[in-house]
Design a protein around this motif. Structure first.
Motif, PDB file in Angstrom:
ATOM      1  N   THR A  58       0.855  -1.195   0.000  1.00  0.00           N
ATOM      2  CA  THR A  58       0.000   0.000   0.000  1.00  0.00           C
ATOM      3  C   THR A  58       0.890   1.244   0.000  1.00  0.00           C
ATOM      4  O   THR A  58       2.059   1.172   0.415  1.00  0.00           O
ATOM      5  N   PRO A  59       0.351   2.384  -0.425  1.00  0.00           N
ATOM      6  CA  PRO A  59       1.150   3.618  -0.389  1.00  0.00           C
ATOM      7  C   PRO A  59       1.661   3.945   1.023  1.00  0.00           C
ATOM      8  O   PRO A  59       2.818   4.347   1.185  1.00  0.00           O
ATOM      9  N   GLU A  60       0.828   3.735   2.015  1.00  0.00           N
ATOM     10  CA  GLU A  60       1.229   4.033   3.398  1.00  0.00           C
ATOM     11  C   GLU A  60       2.387   3.147   3.845  1.00  0.00           C
ATOM     12  O   GLU A  60       3.367   3.626   4.415  1.00  0.00           O
ATOM     13  N   ARG A  61       2.262   1.863   3.590  1.00  0.00           N
ATOM     14  CA  ARG A  61       3.327   0.923   3.977  1.00  0.00           C
ATOM     15  C   ARG A  61       4.598   1.206   3.174  1.00  0.00           C
ATOM     16  O   ARG A  61       5.703   1.098   3.697  1.00  0.00           O
ATOM     17  N   ALA A  62       4.433   1.599   1.915  1.00  0.00           N
ATOM     18  CA  ALA A  62       5.593   1.909   1.073  1.00  0.00           C
ATOM     19  C   ALA A  62       6.354   3.121   1.617  1.00  0.00           C
ATOM     20  O   ALA A  62       7.582   3.143   1.593  1.00  0.00           O
ATOM     21  N   LEU A  63       5.626   4.124   2.112  1.00  0.00           N
ATOM     22  CA  LEU A  63       6.295   5.303   2.686  1.00  0.00           C
ATOM     23  C   LEU A  63       7.055   4.943   3.957  1.00  0.00           C
ATOM     24  O   LEU A  63       8.163   5.428   4.185  1.00  0.00           O
ATOM     25  N   ILE A  64       6.462   4.092   4.774  1.00  0.00           N
ATOM     26  CA  ILE A  64       7.139   3.637   5.999  1.00  0.00           C
ATOM     27  C   ILE A  64       8.407   2.877   5.623  1.00  0.00           C
ATOM     28  O   ILE A  64       9.485   3.109   6.189  1.00  0.00           O
ATOM     29  N   ARG A  65       8.285   2.003   4.644  1.00  0.00           N
ATOM     30  CA  ARG A  65       9.438   1.215   4.204  1.00  0.00           C
ATOM     31  C   ARG A  65      10.515   2.113   3.595  1.00  0.00           C
ATOM     32  O   ARG A  65      11.709   1.921   3.844  1.00  0.00           O
ATOM     33  N   LEU A  66      10.098   3.115   2.804  1.00  0.00           N
ATOM     34  CA  LEU A  66      11.046   4.065   2.220  1.00  0.00           C
ATOM     35  C   LEU A  66      11.793   4.802   3.317  1.00  0.00           C
ATOM     36  O   LEU A  66      13.019   4.913   3.285  1.00  0.00           O
ATOM     37  N   ASN A  67      11.066   5.299   4.306  1.00  0.00           N
ATOM     38  CA  ASN A  67      11.690   6.028   5.408  1.00  0.00           C
ATOM     39  C   ASN A  67      12.699   5.152   6.146  1.00  0.00           C
ATOM     40  O   ASN A  67      13.811   5.598   6.452  1.00  0.00           O
ATOM     41  N   ASP A  68      12.328   3.912   6.411  1.00  0.00           N
ATOM     42  CA  ASP A  68      13.242   2.988   7.101  1.00  0.00           C
ATOM     43  C   ASP A  68      14.495   2.728   6.259  1.00  0.00           C
ATOM     44  O   ASP A  68      15.612   2.710   6.775  1.00  0.00           O
ATOM     45  N   SER A  69      14.310   2.538   4.961  1.00  0.00           N
ATOM     46  CA  SER A  69      15.449   2.290   4.073  1.00  0.00           C
ATOM     47  C   SER A  69      16.371   3.493   4.005  1.00  0.00           C
ATOM     48  O   SER A  69      17.592   3.360   4.093  1.00  0.00           O
ATOM     49  N   VAL A  70      15.791   4.670   3.831  1.00  0.00           N
ATOM     50  CA  VAL A  70      16.593   5.893   3.742  1.00  0.00           C
ATOM     51  C   VAL A  70      17.375   6.087   5.041  1.00  0.00           C
ATOM     52  O   VAL A  70      18.548   6.458   5.013  1.00  0.00           O
ATOM     53  N   ASP A  71      16.734   5.807   6.156  1.00  0.00           N
ATOM     54  CA  ASP A  71      17.408   5.880   7.460  1.00  0.00           C
ATOM     55  C   ASP A  71      18.629   4.959   7.497  1.00  0.00           C
ATOM     56  O   ASP A  71      19.694   5.336   7.979  1.00  0.00           O
ATOM     57  N   GLN A  72      18.471   3.744   6.996  1.00  0.00           N
ATOM     58  CA  GLN A  72      19.576   2.784   6.981  1.00  0.00           C
ATOM     59  C   GLN A  72      20.702   3.259   6.068  1.00  0.00           C
ATOM     60  O   GLN A  72      21.877   3.189   6.430  1.00  0.00           O
ATOM     61  N   TYR A  73      20.350   3.770   4.895  1.00  0.00           N
ATOM     62  CA  TYR A  73      21.374   4.293   3.988  1.00  0.00           C
ATOM     63  C   TYR A  73      22.107   5.467   4.637  1.00  0.00           C
ATOM     64  O   TYR A  73      23.327   5.593   4.508  1.00  0.00           O
ATOM     65  N   ALA A  74      21.374   6.322   5.331  1.00  0.00           N
ATOM     66  CA  ALA A  74      21.993   7.466   6.004  1.00  0.00           C
ATOM     67  C   ALA A  74      23.008   6.993   7.041  1.00  0.00           C
ATOM     68  O   ALA A  74      24.113   7.539   7.137  1.00  0.00           O
ATOM     69  N   VAL A  95      22.939  10.668   0.434  1.00  0.00           N
ATOM     70  CA  VAL A  95      21.985   9.630   0.839  1.00  0.00           C
ATOM     71  C   VAL A  95      21.070   9.281  -0.340  1.00  0.00           C
ATOM     72  O   VAL A  95      20.791   8.109  -0.594  1.00  0.00           O
ATOM     73  N   ASP A  96      20.641  10.292  -1.082  1.00  0.00           N
ATOM     74  CA  ASP A  96      19.822  10.066  -2.269  1.00  0.00           C
ATOM     75  C   ASP A  96      20.571   9.171  -3.256  1.00  0.00           C
ATOM     76  O   ASP A  96      20.023   8.194  -3.781  1.00  0.00           O
ATOM     77  N   LEU A  97      21.836   9.485  -3.489  1.00  0.00           N
ATOM     78  CA  LEU A  97      22.660   8.662  -4.373  1.00  0.00           C
ATOM     79  C   LEU A  97      22.777   7.238  -3.838  1.00  0.00           C
ATOM     80  O   LEU A  97      22.616   6.264  -4.584  1.00  0.00           O
ATOM     81  N   ALA A  98      23.036   7.103  -2.545  1.00  0.00           N
ATOM     82  CA  ALA A  98      23.178   5.777  -1.932  1.00  0.00           C
ATOM     83  C   ALA A  98      21.904   4.957  -2.077  1.00  0.00           C
ATOM     84  O   ALA A  98      21.959   3.743  -2.300  1.00  0.00           O
ATOM     85  N   TYR A  99      20.751   5.611  -1.963  1.00  0.00           N
ATOM     86  CA  TYR A  99      19.489   4.893  -2.118  1.00  0.00           C
ATOM     87  C   TYR A  99      19.390   4.292  -3.513  1.00  0.00           C
ATOM     88  O   TYR A  99      18.836   3.215  -3.700  1.00  0.00           O
ATOM     89  N   ASN A 100      19.952   4.983  -4.493  1.00  0.00           N
ATOM     90  CA  ASN A 100      19.854   4.531  -5.871  1.00  0.00           C
ATOM     91  C   ASN A 100      20.941   3.537  -6.271  1.00  0.00           C
ATOM     92  O   ASN A 100      20.682   2.594  -7.015  1.00  0.00           O
ATOM     93  N   VAL A 101      22.167   3.729  -5.785  1.00  0.00           N
ATOM     94  CA  VAL A 101      23.277   2.867  -6.218  1.00  0.00           C
ATOM     95  C   VAL A 101      23.808   1.957  -5.116  1.00  0.00           C
ATOM     96  O   VAL A 101      24.645   1.101  -5.379  1.00  0.00           O
ATOM     97  N   GLY A 102      23.356   2.177  -3.892  1.00  0.00           N
ATOM     98  CA  GLY A 102      23.836   1.398  -2.757  1.00  0.00           C
ATOM     99  C   GLY A 102      24.875   2.169  -1.962  1.00  0.00           C
ATOM    100  O   GLY A 102      25.717   2.861  -2.538  1.00  0.00           O
ATOM    101  N   ALA A 103      24.802   2.045  -0.656  1.00  0.00           N
ATOM    102  CA  ALA A 103      25.756   2.750   0.219  1.00  0.00           C
ATOM    103  C   ALA A 103      27.169   2.240  -0.017  1.00  0.00           C
ATOM    104  O   ALA A 103      28.129   3.011   0.021  1.00  0.00           O
ATOM    105  N   GLY A 104      27.302   0.955  -0.288  1.00  0.00           N
ATOM    106  CA  GLY A 104      28.631   0.396  -0.538  1.00  0.00           C
ATOM    107  C   GLY A 104      29.319   1.060  -1.714  1.00  0.00           C
ATOM    108  O   GLY A 104      30.510   1.360  -1.657  1.00  0.00           O
ATOM    109  N   ALA A 105      28.569   1.310  -2.780  1.00  0.00           N
ATOM    110  CA  ALA A 105      29.146   1.963  -3.959  1.00  0.00           C
ATOM    111  C   ALA A 105      29.595   3.384  -3.628  1.00  0.00           C
ATOM    112  O   ALA A 105      30.667   3.814  -4.054  1.00  0.00           O
TER     113      ALA A 105
END
Length: 168
Positions: A58-74, A95-105
């Protein structure tokens, strides 16, 4: 001096809401899992971790998941950058770049070293070098229209401009 123009130690910076909204806008929302341009199962706002064919969100769950992922990348970006000082817009760009290519990269690139040397403009310019994708096991340039990834070039310019403090 304007507070927006003070670099602060990266450990004290949190990802801005503008960064999360920017990622959501770039990725767009898809409720049903699909294969992205490089063949990776993706759902919601560009989430790939653990996604498989048939997954729905759902859009709501997707936003929660996005926020959690962005937090991890940060967290990962902060860890490899160390105690460098950044403007908010610079941190958001990495962080935006890391979300797209991976923090490792991002962490394995020249960006952390350039930041530790306070070569901020050079570090931002390094974002533009993330302009390739792996296609059939081969790294190809997204500047070549036949590789069907010109959107990546456009997005790297957007992230570079964000890093430089240009809102274009």
């Amino acid at each position: 001096m304007n507070n927006n123009k003070i670099r602060i130690v990266v450990g004290a910076i949190a990802v801005s809401a503008a960064c999360i909204v920017g990622i959501a806008n770039r990725e767009g929302f898809r409720s049903l899992a699909y294969k992205d341009s490089v063949g990776v199962w993706t759902v919601g706002y560009g989430e790939t971790k653990g996604v498989k064919k048939g997954d729905k969100i759902t859009p709501e769950r997707a936003l929660i998941r996005l926020n959690d992922s962005v937090d991890q990348y940060a967290k990962e970006v902060k860890s490899c950058f160390g105690d460098v000082k950044l403007y908010q817009h610079e941190f958001d760009a990495y962080v935006d770049l890391a979300y797209n290519v991976g923090a490792g990269a991002v962490c394995k690139s020249s960006i952390p070293k350039k930041l530790r040397e306070e070569r901020y403009e050079d570090a931002c310019k390094a974002i533009l070098s993330f302009d390739k994708i792996r296609k059939n096991g081969v790294l190809v340039s997204c500047h070549d229209p036949k590789n069907n990834c010109l959107g990546i070039v456009k997005d790297r310019k957007r992230v570079y401009n964000m890093c430089m403090g240009n809102n274009n």
